[in-house]
Write an enzyme that holds these catalytic residues in place. Structure first.
Site, PDB file in Angstrom:
ATOM      1  N   GLY B 327       0.823  -1.198   0.000  1.00 20.81           N
ATOM      2  CA  GLY B 327       0.000   0.000   0.000  1.00 20.81           C
ATOM      3  C   GLY B 327       0.859   1.250   0.000  1.00 20.81           C
ATOM      4  N   SER B 328       0.373   2.285   0.655  1.00 18.07           N
ATOM      5  CA  SER B 328       1.026   3.603   0.577  1.00 18.07           C
ATOM      6  C   SER B 328       2.396   3.613   1.224  1.00 18.07           C
ATOM      7  CB  SER B 328       0.142   4.651   1.235  1.00 18.07           C
ATOM      8  OG  SER B 328      -1.073   4.723   0.517  1.00 18.07           O
ATOM      9  N   THR B 329       2.716   2.647   2.052  1.00 15.42           N
ATOM     10  CA  THR B 329       4.069   2.626   2.614  1.00 15.42           C
ATOM     11  C   THR B 329       5.098   2.510   1.502  1.00 15.42           C
ATOM     12  OG1 THR B 329       4.060   0.227   2.892  1.00 15.42           O
ATOM     13  CG2 THR B 329       3.290   1.514   4.751  1.00 15.42           C
TER      14      THR B 329
END
Lengths: 381, 647
Positions: B327-329
């Site tokens: 995801g956004s990590t």
């Protein structure tokens, strides 16, 4: 020669007889038996029970019997030899009828305090009877067929009874013992040649009878012969006894592992370690030195017996002494051959060493007879 | 009948002659026997002596004590515990084994099944073979057996060693467990170690126990024992003691691990905490966990079924085995990749209208209203998707994929743990090879925000954020020392990234937590010495259909648990001097996004070396945090075995 013909005055009487005992023989017997006590003590794991102490007690009893027999005049023994022979035959029959079954073979009568093996008794009574037979028989008739046939029958009756038990080892000893007395009595060597030939024929017949309807030996007896011929064929089965016995003997080396250090017998690798195979423990613990020493002790016993017989002008006494000596010889020779893989395992104990009451008492009684012959030998003239 | 003297003389001579013949024969036989004895006892003695020794001497192995496993502070994680059992020997039981066993059943728990099994075993073996009646007796039970010995002929209490994990489920996934050697183990392990042939010998099955088996096992001692013809042991002849296994010290901090596991509670989640300077893995917790001691004893079917049917998968080690779309990590990687390639400049600004159209397909930002004009820091802080869609288009997938590898994603880290997943850094060649399809620009756009094909494990994410914090390619490590000898730390190479680029990304994720518009502002740390930086992430578990998008996406709290999004967070603290990096994945935790607060708490606990003080939290949260801290059930380590003064 009747007892009246002895020069009675030169024969010791009463307790003076003790002075005329063949003491060297007594010492040798004690020595051999002591080897037995030591080995029985060892195979029990260094304990007097269950074998060494009873064996010592029986030996003491045996010594007593020997002295009693020795003090009884030899002519008495000659006169009762027929009765003794009949009694032992009767006992052999009795074993078949009432004997207990032990180790798959009917061999003894339970007398309560001990188990009597009549086959042991028969070995000596047969020798006694044959000796008195040849004492009685005119020397010139010795080799005549009829007079040869009679002792042959006398030998074969107990042999057949013992075979029926079945006890191959004793049967062979009976044949050898009886045959030796006949040989010593002077029966023509031709007969022996014929018997030898017949024996070879019999062996051939026995071997060919295997697996047929008229099979002459029991299966286990055949198996033992097989294993004798090739012990490696079944090292963990029936050949196990021989293989393990040879390992025990051979691993002794020159001087052995030391007293109580034998591993084969103490760890139960050896079968019947206290009876027929006790020689292997001696070999393991005392090595070549030990086994040869025992063999020499045995040989000395024979030498003393033969020496005594050679100096005895009484025919019965000489034949009896030589017959007993020969029987004794066959005992240890067959036993040693057996455990060293030179003969099939036929179940012959090592005389005076193996654990066993009958054999011990009967042998001591037999040496009593030999002593009696020695004490009461014709002297002077 | 009377005989003449001549007769007698004659017969005497005959007897003498024959006796002589017989004597010669006998002497020959005696000589023969003597020769035979000499042959056996002198010539062939050595051969027979050898056969005799083979007969009686049996070599038995003495199993060595297995090496112990400690945490970084010397707290015992895996030890060898005395194990009391009752054994019965048939020949000593006086013929009435059944009666003895029933009397024994009055003293210790023993079912009819146990009794019948024992009776069966007893019959199957020789009379002198000890048969285990009952394993794992308590000291009380053992004493009862010992005291009642006269009534229990043949029964003896015995003491053995067995593996024990005192922290129960805390270290289950890392340390693993041991179990008896199986046929498949023997087929797998190419080792001639005779120990493996011992029935029921225990070897590591999972985790450090399995992967450090060679160190932990030690070498067998031997004893020569004398046996008789039926195998009974008579005495011991010789004894050579073996070498006990090596003691291992892990980098794990057992207290932190316990705290992390407790903090995860009943969620299906994973936490990895790593020391920035050394790469030491301080905590590696996967929740829920399991009791490894059950496996050592031989787990019951009921317990095993419980573990297997639990939808939170307690047996799986989610920290290294679980792979999730990051995801956004992953935007950290996209940003660094674009900066390194030059496709993105530090002062570049991109406008986010809430969506982007690429080759006829519309890709939405999570904020459908759009973020307006953003620079890199702002894009990270607000986690703007469109910004990263745009830079990914500029730099291409290969650049991003290469950067992911630099940061430790898609790489199988060399750690002694079981089932370490490699994850996936997709690129063109990968898709061609495994999917037999050409790479599409849409794939690049999905990968830019850590969706699509990208898969990473919590461990890899922790390594990524650690390397960002350290600015060097630090390698994670789990073994701190072996038998007191410190495992060497490989000096880390500086990352092949412009320090200014690293600074910009760090500043961006500082904003995530501490900025006014940060997506994890609720998880900020107030203590100025422990300021946290980090990046949130959410990974979709289900595909949102176009029809659903039109009617409005159903909220995470309205779909079944196993369809909710995963919540992720990576971070480190303190911001200005990074000490500890952390990654958290809460499976299907998208509804209340717990990943960031958990990360904060684990970081604080690690930095504080214990329960964090309330002063570290924003004033508005302190009462809630206080209540939560008080409700947590942490392990009492005061009773733990601690290794004495280790170097």
């Amino acid at each position: 020669m009747s007892y009246l013909e002895y020069t009675v005055k030169t024969v010791p009487t009463g307790l003076r007889k003790a002075l005329y005992l063949n003491w060297a023989l007594v010492v040798l017997l004690i020595a051999v038996s002591s080897v037995g006590f030591l080995m029985l003590y060892s195979v029990a794991g260094g304990a007097l029970q269950p074998w060494a102490l009873p064996q010592i007690q029986r030996f003491v009893l045996g010594l007593g019997i020997m002295f009693i027999f020795a003090f009884v005049p030899i002519w008495f023994w000659r006169n009762i030899s027929g009765v003794a022979y009949l009694v032992s035959l009767l006992l052999l029959v009795l074993v078949d009828v009432a004997g207990s079954v032990g180790m798959g073979a009917q061999r003894w009568i339970d007398l309560g305090f001990m188990r009597l093996q009549p086959s042991e008794l028969a070995k000596i009574t047969l020798v006694m009877l044959l000796a008195s037979y040849y004492d009685w028989l005119d020397v010139r008739k010795t080799s005549r067929p009829l007079w040869v046939l009679i002792p042959v029958i006398l030998i074969l009756i107990p042999t057949a009874l013992v075979m029926k038990q079945p006890d191959l080892g004793t049967a062979i000893l009976l044949l050898l013992g009886g045959g030796v007395v006949m040989f010593l009595a002077g029966v023509s060597v031709w007969y022996f040649g014929v018997v030898l030939g017949a024996g070879v024929g019999l062996v051939a017949a026995v071997m060919t009878s295997r697996g047929t309807s008229w099979q002459l030996l029991k299966d286990y007896q055949f198996k033992r012969i097989d294993i004798f011929l090739d012990p490696g064929s079944d090292p963990l089965g029936a050949g196990y006894h021989i293989s393990q016995a040879k390992i025990a003997l051979g691993s002794g080396g020159w001087v052995g592992r030391g007293f109580l250090q034998g591993t084969q017998s103490r760890l139960n690798f050896l079968p019947e370690k206290h009876t027929d195979f006790i020689f292997t423990t001696l070999g393991e613990e005392f090595g070549f030195v030990g086994t040869v020493s025992l063999l020499m002790l045995y040989a000395l016993i024979i030498v003393f017996c033969v020496h005594s017989a050679m100096n005895n002008k009484d025919r019965f006494a000489a034949l009896l002494t030589l017959g007993v000596a020969a029987t004794f010889f066959f005992y240890f020779a067959v036993n040693m051959s057996m455990v060293m893989g030179l003969a099939p395992v036929v179940g012959v104990p090592l005389p005076l060493v193996s654990y066993g009451g009958s054999a011990m008492l009967v042998l001591m009684a037999a040496f009593g007879l030999v002593q009696s012959a020695h004490i009461h030998r014709p002297r002077g003239r | 009948m009377r005989r003449s003297p001549k007769d007698t003389e004659d017969s005497s001579r005959k007897i003498s002659r024959r006796a002589l013949l017989l004597g010669v024969g006998q002497a020959a036989l005696v000589a023969g026997l003597t020769l035979r004895m000499r042959q056996m006892q002198v010539v062939e003695a050595d051969q027979y002596r050898m056969l005799s020794d083979q007969n009686r001497i049996n070599l038995r192995l003495i199993p060595p004590a297995r090496g112990l496993i400690f945490d970084r502070n010397g707290i015992l994680l895996a030890g060898n515990e005395q194990n009391f059992s009752a054994v019965i020997v048939r020949e000593d039981a006086g013929g009435d084994v059944d009666g003895v066993l029933h009397r024994l059943a009055d003293l210790i728990p023993l079912s009819e099944d146990d009794i019948s099994r024992t009776l069966r075993d007893v019959k199957r073996h020789s009379a002198f073979v000890p048969i285990t009646v009952s394993d794992r007796l308590t000291w009380d039970e053992l004493s009862r057996v010992a005291v009642n010995a006269p009534a229990l002929p043949g029964v003896t209490p015995e003491v053995g060693l067995s593996r024990h994990y005192p922290l129960i489920e805390d270290m289950a996934h890392v340390v693993g467990y041991v179990g008896p050697v199986s046929e498949s183990d023997l087929a797998r392990i190419d080792s001639p170690d005779p120990l493996l042939q011992i029935p029921k010998f225990q070897i590591g099955k999972v985790g450090v126990e399995a992967l450090k088996e060679d160190d932990l096992r030690g070498t067998a001692g031997t004893k020569q024992i004398e046996v008789n013809s039926v195998g009974r042991v008579m005495r011991e002849l010789d004894r050579k003691d073996g070498q006990p296994g090596e003691n291992l010290q892990l980098t794990i901090d057992a207290k932190l691990q316990n705290y992390a596991l407790a903090r995860l509670g009943d969620q299906s989640a994973a936490v990895v905490a790593i020391e920035v300077a050394t790469g030491d893995i301080l905590a590696c917790a996967s929740a829920p966990s399991f009791d490894p001691n059950k496996f050592v004893r031989g787990i019951s079917t009921v317990d095993y079924q419980d573990y297997m049917t639990n939808d939170h998968r307690p047996l799986a080690n989610k920290t290294v085995q679980g792979i999730y779309p990051p995801g956004s990590t992953f935007k950290i990687v996209t940003a660094l990749g674009a900066l390194r390639s030059g496709a993105l400049k530090l002062n570049d600004k991109i406008r986010c209208p809430g969506y982007i159209d690429v080759s006829g397909r519309r890709f939405h930002c999570w904020n459908h209203g759009g973020h307006g004009v953003l620079d890199l820091e702002g894009a990270l802080t607000q986690s703007c998707d469109v910004f990263f869609y745009t830079v990914a288009q500029r730099c291409g997938i290969e650049v991003i994929s290469a950067m992911a590898e630099t940061m430790g994603l898609g790489v199988k880290h060399d750690l002694p743990m079981s089932a370490i997943a490699e994850g996936l850094n997709p690129n063109k060649a990968w898709k061609k090879k495994y999917r037999k399809q050409d790479w599409l620009i849409g794939d690049t756009i999905n990968a830019a925000i850590g969706q699509g094909y990208v898969l990473s494990s919590p461990l890899q994410l922790a390594v990524m954020v650690m390397r960002l914090a350290a600015g060097a390619s630090v390698l994670p490590r789990l073994i701190k020392s072996v038998n007191g000898v410190e495992a060497p730390i490989v000096p880390a190479r500086p990352l092949d990234i412009d320090p200014a680029a690293l600074g910009a990304v760090r500043a961006g994720i500082w904003g995530v937590v501490n900025g006014a518009r940060g997506t994890a502002r609720g998880a900020r740390i107030e203590d100025p010495h422990m300021i946290m930086a980090g990046k949130t992430g959410t990974s979709q578990v289900r595909n949102i259909s176009a029809a659903e998008r039109e009617t409005g996406v159903v909220g995470n709290d309205k779909v079944p648990w196993n369809q909710r999004d995963h919540a992720l967070f990576v971070g480190y603290a303190p911001y200005d001097a990074p000490k500890v990096a952390v990654s958290v994945v809460v499976e299907h935790g998208g509804a209340d996004h717990q990943a960031a607060p958990i990360s904060r708490d684990v970081l604080l606990f690690a930095l504080n070396g214990g329960m964090p003080p309330l002063s570290a939290f924003p004033a508005s949260m302190r009462s809630a945090v206080d209540a939560q801290q008080k409700s947590m059930q942490l392990r009492d380590f005061s009773a733990s075995t601690v290794a004495r003064a280790r170097t």
